[in-house]
Structure formats: C-alpha cells, structure tokens
Design a protein around this motif. Structure first.
Motif, mmCIF file in Angstrom:
data_model
loop_
_atom_site.group_PDB
_atom_site.id
_atom_site.type_symbol
_atom_site.label_atom_id
_atom_site.label_comp_id
_atom_site.label_asym_id
_atom_site.label_seq_id
_atom_site.Cartn_x
_atom_site.Cartn_y
_atom_site.Cartn_z
ATOM 1 N N GLU A 59 -1.706 13.651 -5.462
ATOM 2 C CA GLU A 59 -2.983 12.972 -5.665
ATOM 3 C C GLU A 59 -2.939 11.510 -5.250
ATOM 4 O O GLU A 59 -3.970 10.919 -4.927
ATOM 5 N N ASP A 60 -1.729 10.893 -5.278
ATOM 6 C CA ASP A 60 -1.634 9.490 -4.875
ATOM 7 C C ASP A 60 -1.513 9.326 -3.357
ATOM 8 O O ASP A 60 -1.336 8.223 -2.851
ATOM 9 N N GLY A 61 -1.615 10.437 -2.609
ATOM 10 C CA GLY A 61 -1.561 10.385 -1.157
ATOM 11 C C GLY A 61 -0.179 10.572 -0.565
ATOM 12 O O GLY A 61 -0.039 10.679 0.654
ATOM 13 N N SER A 62 0.850 10.619 -1.393
ATOM 14 C CA SER A 62 2.208 10.802 -0.873
ATOM 15 C C SER A 62 2.393 12.244 -0.402
ATOM 16 O O SER A 62 1.762 13.171 -0.915
ATOM 17 N N VAL A 63 3.242 12.413 0.599
ATOM 18 C CA VAL A 63 3.505 13.725 1.188
ATOM 19 C C VAL A 63 4.998 14.000 1.117
ATOM 20 O O VAL A 63 5.818 13.144 1.460
ATOM 21 N N ARG A 104 7.933 9.164 -13.473
ATOM 22 C CA ARG A 104 6.606 9.776 -13.471
ATOM 23 C C ARG A 104 6.663 11.058 -12.657
ATOM 24 O O ARG A 104 7.549 11.252 -11.833
ATOM 25 N N GLU A 105 5.710 11.901 -12.875
ATOM 26 C CA GLU A 105 5.645 13.164 -12.148
ATOM 27 C C GLU A 105 4.467 13.155 -11.191
ATOM 28 O O GLU A 105 3.390 12.671 -11.520
ATOM 29 N N GLY A 112 0.815 -1.210 0.000
ATOM 30 C CA GLY A 112 0.000 0.000 0.000
ATOM 31 C C GLY A 112 0.845 1.255 0.000
ATOM 32 O O GLY A 112 2.070 1.205 0.039
ATOM 33 N N GLY A 113 0.188 2.422 -0.042
ATOM 34 C CA GLY A 113 0.911 3.686 -0.056
ATOM 35 C C GLY A 113 1.383 4.034 -1.445
ATOM 36 O O GLY A 113 0.983 3.414 -2.444
ATOM 37 N N PRO A 114 2.251 5.054 -1.547
ATOM 38 C CA PRO A 114 2.770 5.464 -2.850
ATOM 39 C C PRO A 114 3.465 4.315 -3.557
ATOM 40 O O PRO A 114 4.026 3.409 -2.922
ATOM 41 N N VAL A 115 3.456 4.339 -4.873
ATOM 42 C CA VAL A 115 3.999 3.224 -5.637
ATOM 43 C C VAL A 115 5.484 3.021 -5.351
ATOM 44 O O VAL A 115 5.979 1.894 -5.361
#
Length: 347
Positions: free
Chosen positions: A159-163, A135-136, A106-109
């Motif tokens: 947008e993918d939830g990463s901070v 990717r950007e 889970g989480g960012p790719v």
C-alpha cells in the motif's frame, strides 16, 4: 576500577588530560609532553607534564603504547571526557540542511531512512546505523510472471507503493490460467492485509471451502505467502551505510582493528541488539570501546539515539559507529538532530 570524578582532578591535571584527549581525537596518534608544552599554554616543562601524565595513567585515564613515549586516553578516560568535560558543537546550517534534504527523498520509508543514514555517515565520517521501525507491509496487489516451467516471479505491491519480488517454485501441472487465478484471488481477497493477516484469512477460507481455487492454485497461494513471510522474518532490521568511511589514513596503520570492526558490522543481530538497548529513555547513548564486549577487539564506539513515531512511541534508533577517537563533541549533536529529523519523518 571506576574513573575519578572530574572535580577530583586538579586544574593542571584537567588541562593536561584535555590536551591529550583533544590531540588524540584530532590525530589518532599518541600525544607527547613536548607537544603539550608547545601548544597548551601551560607554562610547564615537558618533565612536569610527564609527571602529571604518569599520575593520570595511574588513575587509568591514560595509557602509554609501547611504540611511543606519548599517551592516549583509555576507554575509561574517554568516558570521563564525554560525560564530564565535552563541549558540544551544534550542527551547522549546511549540515542540518543535508540531513533534512535526504530525509525527504520520497518512496518507501526504508529508503528515506537509508538516505538519511547515508547523509549522517558522510557528515560524521563514520558508518551510519539505523534500526528500522518494525512494521509489516500491507498488500495492495500480487502478480505472477512465468520464468520457466518450474518457477515464476511473484511481484508484491504494498500500500505504501513499495514493490518486492520473489522467485517461487511452481507446483507440478500449473499453467498460465492458474497463475492468473491465484493472483486475482490474492489481490481481491488479501488486499489491505499484512502478510500475517493474509495467511490467517487464506487458512480460514480454505478450511471453509470458500476459496475459489483448485488444488494447484491453492498450493501456489500458500507457497507464495510462505516465501514472503519466511523472508520477512529473516529480514535485517538494521540498515548500515558508509562502511568504507571507516578505512581512513589513520586506520591504515591499524588494519587489524578495522577488520575486526567490519566483522562486527557483519554480525547485524549483535549490533541491532546493542542499538535496541538504546531505545529506553530520550537521551543519546554512547558506547565506548571495551565497555561493550562486542567491541573488545575492534576498539569501536557507537553513538545512538532513539526516535519516535505517531503517539510518541519509540519506533527506531539512529546512530554511528567508528573508532574510539571520534569527534564526540561534533557527532553527538549531529546524531541528536538526525533523530529529531527522523521523528518528523515518521510523524
């Protein structure tokens, strides 16, 4: 000097060559004729075996370290073995389950890629490598947290939830209301855009006078985007996991080689370029020792395979790096399975 095809070796030479390679890959130590005579079931005397080993050495397939009467395979010999004699062993159900479980973290790719690579590292006893898909990030929101009169922490949520957090130097004369105004502008006007697209929009709106920002706020927005873009350009595209696994009991006797290998891993751009060369085609690529000038000193091998994303396009490469005495028959299928797992993840 090209290696002879396997078919040009006599049955006896093939058996003795395989015995040397198998013994070396298992122990990392030179293999002697007495060891082969006792274990290989060849019904040959040590003297006869030494004669054949001498012929294999003359062909450039074996070498005799001056500290031992035994033989080790050369890089050319390992290439012959990998291409013409190796019998692959598929990953066990438990090994496959470990790799698949880590890919679903889970989480960012990037975190899933790193976790899967760590699993591959643990199972192969090598350092795991993955060339991250290029990717950007697309922006969801941006905020500023004051740290001092001259600095703030800029917090970007994708947008993918990463901070991601960056420390930004503040323009002179800025106050808390300006930080709020700049954050609101960036979140409302730049949400859903990549960093590159955001910079273009800011430039266009500032040039047209449409940006509801004073000079201080405008400077803050420009500075924040510049910091993120500059950092993104420098961000390594290579994730390495499990470097410590390269220092095993056998490596303790060859610390200079291990040090050279760890130095190679520090040069991520060179390793990334090597992996990038494996993007073409579908097959697993195996780079053995001095076949690649990058490993001329460390005597290392890389096993790498590309993986694909939506639309069937190659988006990255996964693999391992370790000493040339890798268990190729076991690790090659493991890398293949990991690549297939990452392709499903990216899909």
């Amino acid at each position: 000097m090209m290696s002879p095809p396997v078919t040009e070796l006599t049955d006896r030479a093939r058996q003795i060559f395989r015995a040397v390679v198998d013994g070396y890959l298992a122990s990392g130590a030179p293999v002697g004729s007495k060891t082969i005579a006792a274990a290989a079931g060849l019904n040959l005397s040590p003297a006869s075996i030494r004669g054949v080993m001498g012929e294999l050495e003359a062909l450039g397939l074996l070498a005799s370290p001056h500290t031992s009467a035994g033989r080790v395979p050369t890089d050319r010999g390992l290439r012959l073995f990998v291409d013409g004699m190796m019998q692959a062993a598929e990953p066990s159900a438990e090994e496959r389950a470990q790799i698949e479980q880590r890919s679903r973290s889970g989480g960012p790719v990037e975190e899933a890629l790193a976790a899967t690579t760590a699993a591959l590292s643990g199972l192969s006893a090598c350092a795991g490598l993955v060339l991250v898909p290029k990717r950007e990030l697309r922006l969801r929101s941006i905020g500023f947290v004051p740290l001092s009169p001259g600095q703030a922490l800029a917090v970007l949520v994708a947008e993918d939830g990463s901070v991601e957090n960056r420390v930004v130097d503040l323009p002179a004369g800025i106050d808390a209301s300006a930080l709020v105004a700049a954050a609101n502008y960036m979140s409302q006007r730049l949400g859903g855009l990549t960093l590159g697209e955001a910079r273009v929009r800011v430039e266009q709106e500032l040039a047209a006078g449409r940006a509801a920002l004073d000079d201080v706020g405008r400077a803050l927005v420009e500075r924040g985007l510049a910091v993120w873009s500059e950092d993104g350009d420098r961000r390594p595209v290579l994730i390495v996991r499990g470097q410590g696994r390269l220092i095993d009991a056998a490596a303790a006797a060859d610390l200079d080689r291990v040090r050279d290998l760890l130095d190679d891993l520090e040069g991520k751009q060179e390793i990334a370029a090597l992996l990038d060369s494996a993007r073409a085609g579908d097959a697993t690529r195996i780079f053995i020792g001095a076949e690649n000038k990058l490993f001329a000193l460390s005597g290392s091998s890389v096993i790498a395979r590309p993986f694909r994303g939506p639309g069937g396009q190659v988006v990255g490469v996964v693999g391992v790096i370790g000493p040339t005495r890798l268990n190729y028959a076991r690790i090659v299928p493991m890398v293949d399975f990991t690549a297939a797992t990452l392709a499903r993840l990216m899909g």
